[in-house]
Every structure is written in structure tokens, then in C-alpha cells.
Design a protein around this motif. Structure first.
Motif, PDB file in Angstrom:
ATOM      1  N   ALA A 184      18.751  69.011  51.363  1.00  9.89           N
ATOM      2  CA  ALA A 184      19.402  68.726  50.084  1.00  9.89           C
ATOM      3  C   ALA A 184      18.553  67.807  49.221  1.00  9.89           C
ATOM      4  O   ALA A 184      18.445  67.996  48.003  1.00  9.89           O
ATOM      5  N   LEU A 185      17.933  66.799  49.843  1.00  8.10           N
ATOM      6  CA  LEU A 185      17.084  65.875  49.091  1.00  8.10           C
ATOM      7  C   LEU A 185      15.813  66.563  48.593  1.00  8.10           C
ATOM      8  O   LEU A 185      15.292  66.223  47.529  1.00  8.10           O
ATOM      9  N   LEU A 186      15.345  67.533  49.350  1.00 10.90           N
ATOM     10  CA  LEU A 186      14.130  68.255  48.957  1.00 10.90           C
ATOM     11  C   LEU A 186      14.390  69.191  47.788  1.00 10.90           C
ATOM     12  O   LEU A 186      13.608  69.257  46.832  1.00 10.90           O
ATOM     13  N   PHE A 187      15.505  69.927  47.845  1.00 12.05           N
ATOM     14  CA  PHE A 187      15.762  70.973  46.861  1.00 12.05           C
ATOM     15  C   PHE A 187      16.873  70.618  45.861  1.00 12.05           C
ATOM     16  O   PHE A 187      17.296  71.489  45.095  1.00 12.05           O
ATOM     17  N   ALA A 188      17.332  69.370  45.890  1.00  6.03           N
ATOM     18  CA  ALA A 188      18.412  68.949  44.987  1.00  6.03           C
ATOM     19  C   ALA A 188      19.612  69.884  45.118  1.00  6.03           C
ATOM     20  O   ALA A 188      20.127  70.436  44.141  1.00  6.03           O
ATOM     21  N   GLU A 189      20.063  70.051  46.342  1.00  5.96           N
ATOM     22  CA  GLU A 189      21.132  70.996  46.669  1.00  5.96           C
ATOM     23  C   GLU A 189      22.304  70.243  47.291  1.00  5.96           C
ATOM     24  O   GLU A 189      22.106  69.262  48.002  1.00  5.96           O
ATOM     25  N   ASP A 190      23.509  70.704  47.023  1.00  3.92           N
ATOM     26  CA  ASP A 190      24.702  70.095  47.631  1.00  3.92           C
ATOM     27  C   ASP A 190      25.421  71.142  48.476  1.00  3.92           C
ATOM     28  O   ASP A 190      26.245  71.896  47.964  1.00  3.92           O
ATOM     29  N   PRO A 191      25.134  71.217  49.782  1.00  3.96           N
ATOM     30  CA  PRO A 191      25.761  72.238  50.616  1.00  3.96           C
ATOM     31  C   PRO A 191      27.232  71.969  50.901  1.00  3.96           C
ATOM     32  O   PRO A 191      27.950  72.873  51.345  1.00  3.96           O
ATOM     33  N   SER A 192      27.691  70.755  50.656  1.00  2.00           N
ATOM     34  CA  SER A 192      29.073  70.424  51.003  1.00  2.00           C
ATOM     35  C   SER A 192      30.085  71.249  50.211  1.00  2.00           C
ATOM     36  O   SER A 192      31.232  71.396  50.631  1.00  2.00           O
ATOM     37  N   VAL A 193      29.671  71.816  49.087  1.00  3.11           N
ATOM     38  CA  VAL A 193      30.603  72.623  48.289  1.00  3.11           C
ATOM     39  C   VAL A 193      30.963  73.916  49.015  1.00  3.11           C
ATOM     40  O   VAL A 193      31.935  74.585  48.637  1.00  3.11           O
ATOM     41  N   TRP A 194      30.206  74.272  50.049  1.00  3.55           N
ATOM     42  CA  TRP A 194      30.478  75.510  50.786  1.00  3.55           C
ATOM     43  C   TRP A 194      31.299  75.281  52.050  1.00  3.55           C
ATOM     44  O   TRP A 194      31.701  76.241  52.708  1.00  3.55           O
ATOM     45  N   PHE A 195      31.536  74.011  52.419  1.00  4.68           N
ATOM     46  CA  PHE A 195      32.234  73.745  53.670  1.00  4.68           C
ATOM     47  C   PHE A 195      33.702  74.148  53.587  1.00  4.68           C
ATOM     48  O   PHE A 195      34.372  73.911  52.573  1.00  4.68           O
ATOM     49  N   THR A 196      34.193  74.722  54.670  1.00  2.44           N
ATOM     50  CA  THR A 196      35.626  74.964  54.829  1.00  2.44           C
ATOM     51  C   THR A 196      36.203  74.085  55.929  1.00  2.44           C
ATOM     52  O   THR A 196      37.412  73.944  56.038  1.00  2.44           O
ATOM     53  N   SER A 197      35.328  73.510  56.757  1.00  2.00           N
ATOM     54  CA  SER A 197      35.763  72.636  57.848  1.00  2.00           C
ATOM     55  C   SER A 197      35.829  71.189  57.364  1.00  2.00           C
ATOM     56  O   SER A 197      34.835  70.653  56.879  1.00  2.00           O
ATOM     57  N   PRO A 198      36.982  70.536  57.488  1.00  2.00           N
ATOM     58  CA  PRO A 198      37.065  69.127  57.064  1.00  2.00           C
ATOM     59  C   PRO A 198      36.094  68.238  57.832  1.00  2.00           C
ATOM     60  O   PRO A 198      35.548  67.283  57.274  1.00  2.00           O
ATOM     61  N   GLN A 199      35.875  68.530  59.111  1.00  2.00           N
ATOM     62  CA  GLN A 199      34.990  67.697  59.913  1.00  2.00           C
ATOM     63  C   GLN A 199      33.531  67.820  59.469  1.00  2.00           C
ATOM     64  O   GLN A 199      32.728  66.904  59.687  1.00  2.00           O
ATOM     65  N   ALA A 200      33.168  68.942  58.856  1.00  2.00           N
ATOM     66  CA  ALA A 200      31.797  69.131  58.396  1.00  2.00           C
ATOM     67  C   ALA A 200      31.436  68.112  57.313  1.00  2.00           C
ATOM     68  O   ALA A 200      30.293  67.637  57.264  1.00  2.00           O
ATOM     69  N   TYR A 201      32.383  67.768  56.456  1.00  2.00           N
ATOM     70  CA  TYR A 201      32.113  66.796  55.393  1.00  2.00           C
ATOM     71  C   TYR A 201      31.720  65.446  55.979  1.00  2.00           C
ATOM     72  O   TYR A 201      30.755  64.810  55.527  1.00  2.00           O
ATOM     73  N   ALA A 202      32.492  64.988  56.963  1.00  2.00           N
ATOM     74  CA  ALA A 202      32.214  63.684  57.561  1.00  2.00           C
ATOM     75  C   ALA A 202      30.861  63.686  58.268  1.00  2.00           C
ATOM     76  O   ALA A 202      30.091  62.727  58.150  1.00  2.00           O
ATOM     77  N   ALA A 203      30.554  64.754  58.986  1.00  2.00           N
ATOM     78  CA  ALA A 203      29.275  64.833  59.696  1.00  2.00           C
ATOM     79  C   ALA A 203      28.109  64.868  58.711  1.00  2.00           C
ATOM     80  O   ALA A 203      27.067  64.247  58.943  1.00  2.00           O
ATOM     81  N   TYR A 204      28.282  65.584  57.614  1.00  2.00           N
ATOM     82  CA  TYR A 204      27.233  65.649  56.597  1.00  2.00           C
ATOM     83  C   TYR A 204      27.017  64.272  55.966  1.00  2.00           C
ATOM     84  O   TYR A 204      25.869  63.864  55.714  1.00  2.00           O
ATOM     85  N   GLY A 205      28.088  63.547  55.725  1.00  2.00           N
ATOM     86  CA  GLY A 205      27.967  62.206  55.158  1.00  2.00           C
ATOM     87  C   GLY A 205      27.191  61.269  56.069  1.00  2.00           C
ATOM     88  O   GLY A 205      26.335  60.501  55.608  1.00  2.00           O
ATOM     89  N   LYS A 206      27.444  61.337  57.360  1.00  2.00           N
ATOM     90  CA  LYS A 206      26.706  60.491  58.308  1.00  2.00           C
ATOM     91  C   LYS A 206      25.242  60.928  58.394  1.00  2.00           C
ATOM     92  O   LYS A 206      24.336  60.087  58.507  1.00  2.00           O
ATOM     93  N   GLY A 207      25.022  62.234  58.340  1.00  2.00           N
ATOM     94  CA  GLY A 207      23.648  62.723  58.351  1.00  2.00           C
ATOM     95  C   GLY A 207      22.887  62.302  57.107  1.00  2.00           C
ATOM     96  O   GLY A 207      21.703  61.942  57.183  1.00  2.00           O
ATOM     97  N   MET A 208      23.546  62.317  55.956  1.00  2.00           N
ATOM     98  CA  MET A 208      22.907  61.895  54.715  1.00  2.00           C
ATOM     99  C   MET A 208      22.547  60.416  54.772  1.00  2.00           C
ATOM    100  O   MET A 208      21.463  60.004  54.307  1.00  2.00           O
TER     101      MET A 208
END
Length: 298
Positions: A184-208
Motif C-alpha cells: 500500500a505504501l509503495l503503490f498508494a493503495e488502500d486494500p482495506s476497502v475490499w475487506f469483508t472480514s472485520p478481523q482483517a481490518y484490525a490485522a491490517y492496522g497492526k501490520g501498517m
């Protein structure tokens, strides 16, 4: 495939994940990585319960083959009982046989995630890129899948509550989030808009948050006050002792350079290849592997 059992969390494989990103750049080149700027679109791998199982799986497989730039590869998808999520037979091609766990007959929305990982096995096989050992090679495959635009499917397949859990792949949810954040930082992309799993958001936030920390390590000018103070102390020690090598817990290392100035090496925050620059104050460095320009205060 974690199916109802405990899901591992945190960043236990981070060293191998970072080595995988470096290996991708070295094998593919900066220019080839840039051709993956667009992620797999949700509409292209959508799978309805009303779709024919086999025709739908073949359609998704073809889309992933196209995304990975493998136009001459053909995947034959079947289903059977097994402990793993999926398996691919890595023959000479152009036909490759992929088996999916029978679970996906009724969990069709995750077929794209399973196939994204298996088609990446084919891609890496053709590249001749692998790591020794099953564990590290599977981490390489998960990392490559995610960094090249299809791994958001794997993170979105992660679901966990008090009664059940599901996770695909060898990376933890947070490690998938970390690689997604790097992309996301490389390509200025926000993949979180595609998530359907609530847990994916939290994991992505910690990864970011972990990916951001890579960009805030000294000698980068974005480093915080505490990091800069520690770096200055380590630099004085290295100057007094003509180089100090690597110290546990810090990403940089000081080394002497003959009769010239002391040098410091540190990982590029984008591709993780180590960069070596002279210790002489403000320096602008350019990574020769991923072409990232870095502002440093050495």
C-alpha cells in the motif's frame, strides 16, 4: 489452514517475510514489480453460491493466471478431502492440476484466496525462485502473493470469533497486514476497502503500524527522538572503537572503511536490502534495488 483451531498472531516470521520481499526484487527487478501496481479486483474473483462450482473455480483460476502474467499456463481445478487448504502439482506445464479442500464446496467466497496462493506457487516455480525448507518456501509464497496484488484475499479469508476460526496461509494475520501495508505504501493503495472480514481490518492496522516503524528507524531522518538519541550514542561508541558491527535489537551497523569515514549500513524500508553510506551528517541515499530515495542523518 486453521479451521476451528487456534490462530497464531504477531510477527514470528518477520525476518523471513522481509527476506522474501528482497528476494522478489532481486529476481523480478524494480520494473517488473511495478507491473503489479493494480491488485486483483474483487469483482474478478467473486464467487456466488449460485455459480457452478467447477466452472466458477476455473474462471477464478484464469483470472489469477492473467494477473500473474502467466498467459500460457492452464489450471485444472478439482476438490477432495485433505488437511491442507489446497495443493498444486508443479509439473513442466502448461497444464497444472490444483486440488482444493472439499470445505470450499460450501465456502466458495474463499476459493479465490486459496487459488491465489496456489497460482503463485506456479509463478515462483517458473521463476526458479524458492527458499530451502517447506516452511520458509510457503512464507515466500504468501509474501509474494500479497506483495504482487492478490494477498488481500488471503487476509480477508481470516475470520475468528469465540466459537470458530478460519485462516489460510502460513503468515499470521498481522504479517499479511504488514506485507499488504508495504504494498500500500509503495503503490498508494488502500486494500482495506475490499475487506469483508472485520478481523482483517484490525490485522491490517497492526501490520501498517509495523511497516511504518520500518520507515522511522535511524539513520532515516523520520526516526523519532528516542531512536535518534540511541543512534548518536551507538555512533560515538563506533567512532571510539573504529566500528562496532551489528548490535542486538537495532537495524543498523557501523563498520570502518579503511582510511575513509566510518560507514553505517541499514535495511531499505521498501525492499529490505541493506544500504551502506558514510557517516557524515545529512546524506541522501538511493537504493539500487528498488530505487527508493532515502533521507538520512548519519
Amino acid at each position: 489452514m486453521a479451521n476451528g483451531g487456534p490462530v497464531q498472531h504477531g510477527f514470528p516470521h518477520l525476518e523471513t517475510v522481509r527476506a522474501s520481499i528482497t528476494a522478489l526484487y532481486r529476481r523480478l527487478s524494480y520494473d517488473t514489480v511495478q507491473t503489479f501496481a493494480a491488485s486483483v479486483a474483487p469483482v474478478d474473483v467473486a464467487f456466488s453460491d449460485t455459480d457452478d462450482l467447477y466452472m466458477g473455480a476455473q474462471r477464478v483460476a484464469r483470472e489469477l493466471v492473467r494477473h500473474y502474467h502467466l498467459p500460457d499456463a492452464r489450471l485444472i481445478v478439482s476438490f477432495r478431502e485433505m488437511s491442507h487448504a489446497a495443493n498444486v502439482e508443479l509439473a513442466a506445464g502448461p497444464e497444472y492440476f490444483v486440488e482444493l479442500n472439499d470445505r470450499f464446496r460450501t465456502h466458495r467466497r474463499d476459493i479465490g484466496a486459496a487459488l491465489a496462493h496456489e497460482v503463485m506457487h506456479v509463478y515462483l516455480h517458473r521463476l526458479g525462485l524458492s527458499f530451502p525448507g517447506t516452511r520458509d518456501n510457503e512464507i515466500l509464497t504468501d509474501t509474494a502473493t500479497t506483495y504482487l496484488g492478490a494477498g488481500w484475499l488471503l487476509l480477508d479469508a481470516y475470520r475468528e470469533d469465540a466459537a470458530s476460526s478460519q485462516k489460510l496461509g502460513y503468515l499470521t494475520p498481522e504479517e499479511f497486514g504488514y506485507v499488504l501495508a508495504k504494498r500500500a505504501l509503495l503503490f498508494a493503495e488502500d486494500p482495506s476497502v475490499w475487506f469483508t472480514s472485520p478481523q482483517a481490518y484490525a490485522a491490517y492496522g497492526k501490520g501498517m503500524a509495523e511497516a511504518r516503524r520500518d520507515e522511522e528507524q535511524p539513520p532515516l531522518t523520520a526516526a523519532g527522538w528516542a531512536g535518534r538519541r540511541r543512534y548518536a550514542r551507538d555512533r560515538r561508541h563506533a567512532q571510539d572503537h573504529h566500528g562496532a558491527g551489528a548490535r542486538p535489537g537495532v537495524p543498523y551497523a557501523f563498520t570502518p572503511d579503511g582510511r575513509g569515514p566510518l560507514r553505517v549500513s541499514f535495511p531499505c524500508p521498501t525492499c529490505q536490502q541493506r544500504i551502506r553510506v558514510p557517516v557524515r551528517g545529512r546524506v541522501r541515499a538511493r537504493c539500487g534495488l528498488c530505487r527508493t530515495v532515502l533521507e538520512c542523518d548519519t
